[in-house]
Design an enzyme around this catalytic site. Structure first.
Site, mmCIF file in Angstrom:
data_model
loop_
_atom_site.group_PDB
_atom_site.id
_atom_site.type_symbol
_atom_site.label_atom_id
_atom_site.label_comp_id
_atom_site.label_asym_id
_atom_site.label_seq_id
_atom_site.Cartn_x
_atom_site.Cartn_y
_atom_site.Cartn_z
ATOM 1 N N GLY A 60 0.881 -1.212 0.078
ATOM 2 C CA GLY A 60 -0.067 -0.013 0.047
ATOM 3 C C GLY A 60 0.916 1.339 0.088
ATOM 4 N N GLU A 61 1.047 1.974 1.111
ATOM 5 C CA GLU A 61 1.661 3.204 1.190
ATOM 6 C C GLU A 61 2.484 2.916 2.648
ATOM 7 O OE1 GLU A 61 3.784 5.990 1.173
ATOM 8 O OE2 GLU A 61 3.029 5.546 -0.784
ATOM 9 N N SER A 62 3.580 2.974 2.681
ATOM 10 C CA SER A 62 4.278 2.773 4.074
ATOM 11 C C SER A 62 4.235 3.906 5.006
ATOM 12 C CB SER A 62 5.651 2.361 3.685
ATOM 13 O OG SER A 62 6.452 3.499 3.128
ATOM 14 N N CYS A 95 5.574 -5.669 -0.333
ATOM 15 C CA CYS A 95 5.953 -4.257 -0.950
ATOM 16 C C CYS A 95 6.106 -3.392 0.287
ATOM 17 C CB CYS A 95 4.911 -3.943 -1.714
ATOM 18 S SG CYS A 95 5.167 -2.600 -3.154
ATOM 19 N N ARG A 125 12.795 2.537 -0.793
ATOM 20 C CA ARG A 125 11.599 2.918 -1.439
ATOM 21 C C ARG A 125 11.624 3.231 -2.921
ATOM 22 N NH1 ARG A 125 8.670 7.366 1.030
ATOM 23 N NH2 ARG A 125 6.778 6.295 0.537
ATOM 24 N N ILE A 170 4.491 -2.606 -8.019
ATOM 25 C CA ILE A 170 3.879 -1.153 -8.026
ATOM 26 C C ILE A 170 4.613 -0.240 -7.107
ATOM 27 C CG2 ILE A 170 1.789 0.016 -7.620
ATOM 28 C CD1 ILE A 170 0.119 -2.895 -7.513
ATOM 29 N N ARG A 171 5.263 0.839 -7.747
ATOM 30 C CA ARG A 171 6.009 1.700 -7.013
ATOM 31 C C ARG A 171 7.034 0.656 -5.837
ATOM 32 N NH1 ARG A 171 4.683 5.556 -3.596
ATOM 33 N NH2 ARG A 171 2.408 4.903 -3.235
ATOM 34 N N HIS A 208 3.716 -8.229 -5.702
ATOM 35 C CA HIS A 208 2.391 -8.364 -5.071
ATOM 36 C C HIS A 208 1.865 -9.623 -5.375
ATOM 37 C CE1 HIS A 208 1.281 -4.255 -3.466
ATOM 38 N NE2 HIS A 208 1.992 -3.881 -4.247
ATOM 39 N N GLU A 210 -0.578 -11.428 -4.125
ATOM 40 C CA GLU A 210 -1.965 -11.365 -3.987
ATOM 41 C C GLU A 210 -2.662 -11.048 -5.327
ATOM 42 O OE1 GLU A 210 -0.122 -9.228 -2.783
ATOM 43 O OE2 GLU A 210 -1.019 -7.110 -2.793
HETATM 44 N N1 GLN Z 1 6.389 2.577 -2.537
HETATM 45 C C1 GLN Z 1 5.514 2.440 -1.628
HETATM 46 C C2 GLN Z 1 5.797 2.830 -0.111
HETATM 47 O O1 GLN Z 1 6.643 3.432 -0.151
HETATM 48 C C3 GLN Z 1 4.987 1.113 -1.562
HETATM 49 C C4 GLN Z 1 4.338 0.606 -2.524
HETATM 50 C C5 GLN Z 1 3.344 -0.589 -2.654
HETATM 51 O O2 GLN Z 1 3.269 -1.260 -1.593
HETATM 52 N N2 GLN Z 1 2.850 -1.358 -3.774
HETATM 53 O O3 GLN Z 1 5.188 2.847 0.753
#
Ligand code: GLN
Length: 233
Positions: A60-62, A95, A125, A170-171, A208, A210
């Site tokens: 997600g987004e850390s 991720c 990251r 994804i990122r 990912h 999942e």
């Molecule tokens: N780049 C995101 C972060 O720093 C992580 C991306 C992801 O979990 N798909 O949180």
């Protein structure tokens, strides 16, 4: 003790948690786990950790995840639970979850990320760039227990060998260094980019699993839980 019954938590604060829950719920449709009963706990409070045999920290987004982990002593409770030698639950970070589990994070926002740590790696990251640089690729599996293929209902747009899986990045964070011989490399991309590791009861993937129809990573995760929880298994 019944080694076919396990309790798995999924951190349901932010990110791709529903997809992990779906994967765990449908794992019993695979031949290998037909007899397995997984009680899934949607973890939103630190008090829910104590009864778990395993935990998934989703992608997600850390930074956002960290905002919530800083509330109600969640961070401290999670740290204590992960390092509890008496009964270590198996933890899998995907991720953003990998970033949370890494001992050393490069390019961290100042005060941005909670690092629970435990995994002796250095990660960075957004290694591959911004959202529009997200990509899919075949991943090489270095660990034979991950090879056994499960039927996939929607194959990826490229062909895969038995020792490969479909990676969705994804990122994604990058694993820059493995800092201990205790860290096992589970998978890589293009031979040199490490994308999955394990150190004892901690597993991390920068992609990912999942989001694909491949059950192998979730299957491996529950096998690890069973081995830690029931060593005679
Ligand atoms: N780049 C995101 C972060 O720093 C992580 C991306 C992801 O979990 N798909 O949180």
């Amino acid at each position: 003790m019944d080694s076919n019954t396990i309790t798995v938590g999924v951190l349901c604060i932010q990110g791709a948690f529903i997809e992990h829950i779906h994967k765990l719920t449908t794992l019993s449709s695979t031949d290998k786990h037909r007899d397995l009963t997984i009680t899934i706990v949607e973890v939103r409070e630190p008090g829910q950790l104590s009864d778990l045999d395993g935990l998934i920290i989703p992608g997600g987004e850390s930074t956002t995840l960290s905002v919530f982990l800083r509330k109600n002593e969640f961070e401290q409770t999670l740290k204590a639970w992960i390092s509890d030698k008496q009964r270590p639950g198996v933890v899998w970070g995907t991720c953003a979850g990998l970033i949370i589990l890494a001992d050393d994070v490069v390019g961290q926002k100042l005060g941005g990320q909670v690092t629970i740590g435990g995994l002796n790696i250095q990660c960075t990251r957004n290694m591959y760039g911004r959202q529009n640089k997200s990509f899919e690729s075949a991943i090489k599996l270095h660990h034979p227990p991950l090879h056994a293929a499960q039927p996939t209902s929607a194959p990826p747009p490229f062909s895969l060998a038995d020792d490969e899986c479909h990676g969705i990045f994804i990122r994604a964070p990058g694993i820059l260094k493995v800092n201990s011989p205790d860290v096992k490399v589970l998978a890589s991309v293009n031979d040199d980019n490490i994308v999955a590791v394990q150190q004892d009861h901690l597993i991390a993937t920068s992609f990912h699993p999942e989001l694909t129809s491949d059950f192998r990573w979730h299957s491996y995760f529950v096998d690890q839980i069973k081995q830690h929880r029931y060593p005679q298994y």
